[in-house]
Design an enzyme around this catalytic site. Sequence first.
Site, short mmCIF file in Angstrom:
data_model
loop_
_atom_site.label_atom_id
_atom_site.label_comp_id
_atom_site.label_asym_id
_atom_site.label_seq_id
_atom_site.Cartn_x
_atom_site.Cartn_y
_atom_site.Cartn_z
CB ILE A 208 11.20 18.34 0.62
CG1 ILE A 208 12.42 19.25 0.79
CG2 ILE A 208 10.23 18.49 1.78
CD1 ILE A 208 13.25 19.00 2.03
CG HIS A 209 10.11 11.90 0.62
ND1 HIS A 209 11.45 11.98 0.90
CD2 HIS A 209 9.67 10.76 1.20
CE1 HIS A 209 11.81 10.92 1.61
NE2 HIS A 209 10.74 10.17 1.81
NE ARG A 210 11.55 11.17 6.76
CZ ARG A 210 11.65 9.84 6.75
NH1 ARG A 210 10.73 9.10 7.32
NH2 ARG A 210 12.67 9.25 6.17
NE ARG A 243 3.31 11.92 1.11
CZ ARG A 243 4.26 11.06 1.46
NH1 ARG A 243 5.46 11.51 1.80
NH2 ARG A 243 4.03 9.77 1.48
#
Length: 361
Positions: A208-210, A243
């Site tokens: 999960i990074h978007r 992030r």
Amino acid sequence: MKKIVTILGARPQFVKGAVLSRVIRKYNDFEEIIVHTGQHFDANMSAVFFEEMQIPKPKYNLNINGLSHGAMTGQMLEKIEEILQEEKPDAVVIYGDTNSTIAGALAAKKLHIKVVHIEAGLRSFNITMPEEVNRILTDRIADLLSCPTDVAMSNLVNEGFDNLPSIVEKHGDIMKDAVEFYSKFSEEKSTVIDNLDLKKNGFVLATIHRQENTDNEEKLKEIFSALDEIHKETRVILPLHPRTQKKLSKYGIKTSITCIDPVGYFDMLELLKNCSLVITDSGGLQKEAFFNKKHCVVVREETEWIELVENGFAKITGTNHQRIVAAYQEFLKSNKSFKKELYGNNVGEKIYQSIKKLIQA
């Protein structure tokens, strides 16, 4: 000798670029100059990364990262233009949809250098995504558009590319070549499966990074509550993007899943080979899951790789807890065959031959 400048900005682009670089070296018709914009600083991209993955080291490293979209793209445009004026290439090759992609395309086009866009024609139809803006603008000014799929070709036809002077061709997905090539090395190079004490098909791989997920507290809570529920039944392994880590801390989101440091490409391949299925908001990982015969739960509202959804290999759930868990449960029981051919073969070779024609025209 004719010269190509390749612009790369993130680890996945280096992996894809390595495929074409091998073909270029095999024929030795062109000199290739590699420019690393530095867009995605990756601790795994050390000298060992280039040696182990047989990737030519960049001649130029611009080290441009950590800036706003405008500042980053502007600085890249300025520096790439200087390099192109110095090197005077016959073509510039760019990949995908990053700020490095559009900066390379703009710099080349304004200097009347031919632009080759690999992974052309992809569309999410979500214009709020920075990547969507980058890919649309890059396609419009490219001279050779290398499409990975029939859907990508159709997108360009629908946008009127039949009436433009650019060359549009379907070559297939260059990442398929990369996965097939590096799979031979990952098993002997990677120790991640033993280090985490994982069993074949005994865990779920998640990433999960978007930005649209990490920067939205409610969405991130929904995703991680779903992952926590799945983790009670099947262990969830998540290489944690910096992030995402910052946002989990900011929002006070606690999780029981197994979060690990970001991993290198060989480790990621082994995780893909050995997992039971994939849950991700990444674009590239959706295809890599398919190449490794794994179903994929897409925690976004859309995908550029619609053929995976249409053929039942992936499911779009958005960030809804119930839908994510339901898709996981459905795929866990599936015995669907992955023999269907969606992304071509010998893609790097096909792209190379088209670039050769373009340059010699």
